[in-house]
Write an enzyme that holds these catalytic residues in place. Structure first.
Site, PDB file in Angstrom:
ATOM      1  N   LEU A 128     -24.752 -40.024  -5.057  1.00 48.02           N
ATOM      2  CA  LEU A 128     -25.398 -40.812  -5.829  1.00 48.02           C
ATOM      3  C   LEU A 128     -25.374 -40.460  -7.499  1.00 48.02           C
ATOM      4  O   LEU A 128     -25.297 -39.412  -7.794  1.00 48.02           O
ATOM      5  CB  LEU A 128     -27.034 -40.905  -5.486  1.00 48.02           C
ATOM      6  CG  LEU A 128     -27.905 -41.591  -6.346  1.00 48.02           C
ATOM      7  CD1 LEU A 128     -27.780 -43.147  -6.165  1.00 48.02           C
ATOM      8  CD2 LEU A 128     -29.329 -41.311  -6.153  1.00 48.02           C
TER       9      LEU A 128
ATOM     10  N   GLY B 240     -17.746 -43.045 -15.192  1.00 51.55           N
ATOM     11  CA  GLY B 240     -16.521 -42.442 -14.357  1.00 51.55           C
ATOM     12  C   GLY B 240     -16.975 -41.198 -13.817  1.00 51.55           C
ATOM     13  O   GLY B 240     -16.369 -40.222 -13.374  1.00 51.55           O
TER      14      GLY B 240
ATOM     15  N   ALA C  21     -16.326 -40.119  -9.978  1.00 50.30           N
ATOM     16  CA  ALA C  21     -14.750 -39.625  -9.529  1.00 50.30           C
ATOM     17  C   ALA C  21     -14.615 -38.159  -9.892  1.00 50.30           C
ATOM     18  O   ALA C  21     -13.764 -37.329  -9.315  1.00 50.30           O
ATOM     19  CB  ALA C  21     -13.681 -40.533 -10.776  1.00 50.30           C
TER      20      ALA C  21
ATOM     21  N   GLU D 289     -18.664 -39.709   5.189  1.00 47.10           N
ATOM     22  CA  GLU D 289     -19.551 -40.551   6.433  1.00 47.10           C
ATOM     23  C   GLU D 289     -19.715 -41.870   5.878  1.00 47.10           C
ATOM     24  O   GLU D 289     -20.733 -42.030   4.920  1.00 47.10           O
ATOM     25  CB  GLU D 289     -20.964 -39.576   6.373  1.00 47.10           C
ATOM     26  CG  GLU D 289     -21.662 -40.098   7.819  1.00 47.10           C
ATOM     27  CD  GLU D 289     -23.075 -39.176   7.642  1.00 47.10           C
ATOM     28  OE1 GLU D 289     -24.103 -39.862   8.024  1.00 47.10           O
ATOM     29  OE2 GLU D 289     -22.972 -38.083   7.188  1.00 47.10           O
TER      30      GLU D 289
END
Length: 418
Positions: free
Chosen positions: A227, A236, A239, A261
């Site tokens: 999150l 960004g 990333a 997951e």
């Protein structure tokens, strides 16, 4: 009766206000406010709150340590005695179930507690530090990523406050079992410098990773929850967070591969981007090898160097090959499309062989029923998923010309909004 009580029903998403407060002046600054993306995990499936007019729910967090303030205001509350026992929803009662203990309900006390953030230092071990330049041309901003485990002193109390954000931004979210010491945590903070020269920290993002056992003596880390808080999006950061997780685990010889997951479409785009940027450095993913098709060497190098499983390595191969394919060259583009088509068709060919075997052992009416219940619907659903995947690939192709020009933060911004 419904018409009479209609003004007592509000959408929970419309009346909630969040803030990450760095100083008392942020409380009265509307520009620091943001709202939830969902609230059904707290207020019920329809996300409505009943029994109040002019309702406002304020959830303020101190930017660093996430000390919490809850304020609920309204102009009128329904009178249950006049409406045959019909009661207003217990707002604080529902929020109390999910908020960490010790939250403030007095705003003045919360403002006084902000002083504690001046001495707040992130828990755990510093793994990565980087700077980004905002797309709006603002000043360069510095971020740090820290690694924690359940045994990290003081971290679990902080995590109780941090995990509450999941309920408002991640569908089907659940709080993890922190009694299980296989959970690991990666937290990201913005590092700020005050006018006095001291450092302050603001919570920006976090991820949880579970270290699954793999026979006979290996680990298979699985990224579970990721999150980025709304005020820190479009920079960004995710990333960078994913790359930090990779860097932490890929150097461990006992790690087989890193999985995710049930990734959302948005997270899968980020994962694809990070994996593609990593794999394009490998010898087997160079242009001359991409044109030969997907190979076991690609799968082996991706797993050995970056702990990427075979399925994801194939996905990365198709992205990188498309990036390096001139779509104006009909022959080259046809070869690319045929390569993808063969991969997509493989499961159907396998299914076809299985059906031929069933046809030999089933009666005609039984075989017809099997085709009707499994064949058509399953194929249709799979084609829908394939279409969505190819849409993502084509979006990445649209930005292939600027991959080498833009840094990670700006490129990530473009990917998200294609």
């Amino acid at each position: 009766m419904t018409d009479v009580l209609g003004h007592f029903v509000v959408d929970g998403n419309d009346v909630m206000e969040f803030k990450l407060v760095r100083s008392p002046k942020d409380i009265d600054n509307d520009e620091t406010s943001f709202g939830p993306e969902m609230c059904h995990q707290v207020f019920g499936e329809n996300e409505n709150i009943f029994g109040y007019t002019d309702l406002q729910i304020k959830l303020y967090y101190s930017a660093g340590s996430l000390l919490t303030y809850l304020g609920v205001t309204y102009s009128e509350k329904i009178d249950s005695q006049k409406l045959e026992g019909l009661k207003a929803d217990d707002i604080e009662g529902e929020l109390k179930k999910v908020l960490a203990p010790g939250y403030y309900t007095n705003l003045d006390q919360f403002v006084s507690a902000l002083e504690k953030d001046k001495v707040f230092i992130p828990h755990g071990k510093l793994l990565h530090s980087f700077s980004v330049e905002p797309n709006d041309g603002g000043d360069k901003r510095t971020f740090e990523v820290y690694y924690c485990e359940t045994s990290t002193p003081g971290f679990l109390n902080f995590h109780k406050r941090l995990q509450t954000f999941l309920l408002w931004y991640v569908d089907a979210a659940s709080f993890i079992d922190v009694d299980d010491d296989q959970w690991t945590f990666f937290t990201m903070f913005e590092k700020l410098q005050t006018s006095e020269g001291s450092n302050r920290y603001a919570t920006a993002a976090y991820a949880t990773v579970y270290r699954y056992y793999a026979y006979p003596c290996h680990l298979r880390p699985r990224i579970s929850q990721v999150l980025t808080l709304p005020p820190f999006r479009k920079l960004g950061l995710c990333a960078h967070l994913v790359q930090t997780i990779y860097s932490h685990f890929t150097i461990m010889p006992e790690v087989l591969d890193i999985t995710v997951e049930d990734p959302s479409q948005e997270f899968q785009r980020i994962r694809d981007y990070v994996d593609a940027k990593n794999c394009e450095k490998l010898p087997s993913f160079q242009l001359e090898n991409l044109l030969k098709g997907f190979s076991s060497e690609m799968a082996n190098q991706a797993r050995s160097k970056y702990k990427i499983n075979k399925r994801q390595a194939r996905r990365v191969y198709e992205i990188l090959r498309l990036k390096n394919t001139n779509t104006s060259d009909k022959a080259a583009y046809l070869q690319y499309r045929l390569d993808v088509k063969n991969r997509l068709n493989a499961p159907f060919q396998k299914k076809k062989l299985e059906m031929k075997k069933l046809e030999k052992v089933l009666k005609p009416n039984e075989f017809a029923a099997t085709i009707t219940t499994t064949g058509v619907s399953e194929t249709h659903n799979r084609l829908i998923l394939i279409f969505r995947f190819m849409s993502v690939v084509m979006n990445i192709f649209r930005i292939k010309e600027i991959v080498k020009t833009y840094p990670i933060p700006n490129l990530f911004y473009i990917i998200i909004f294609l």
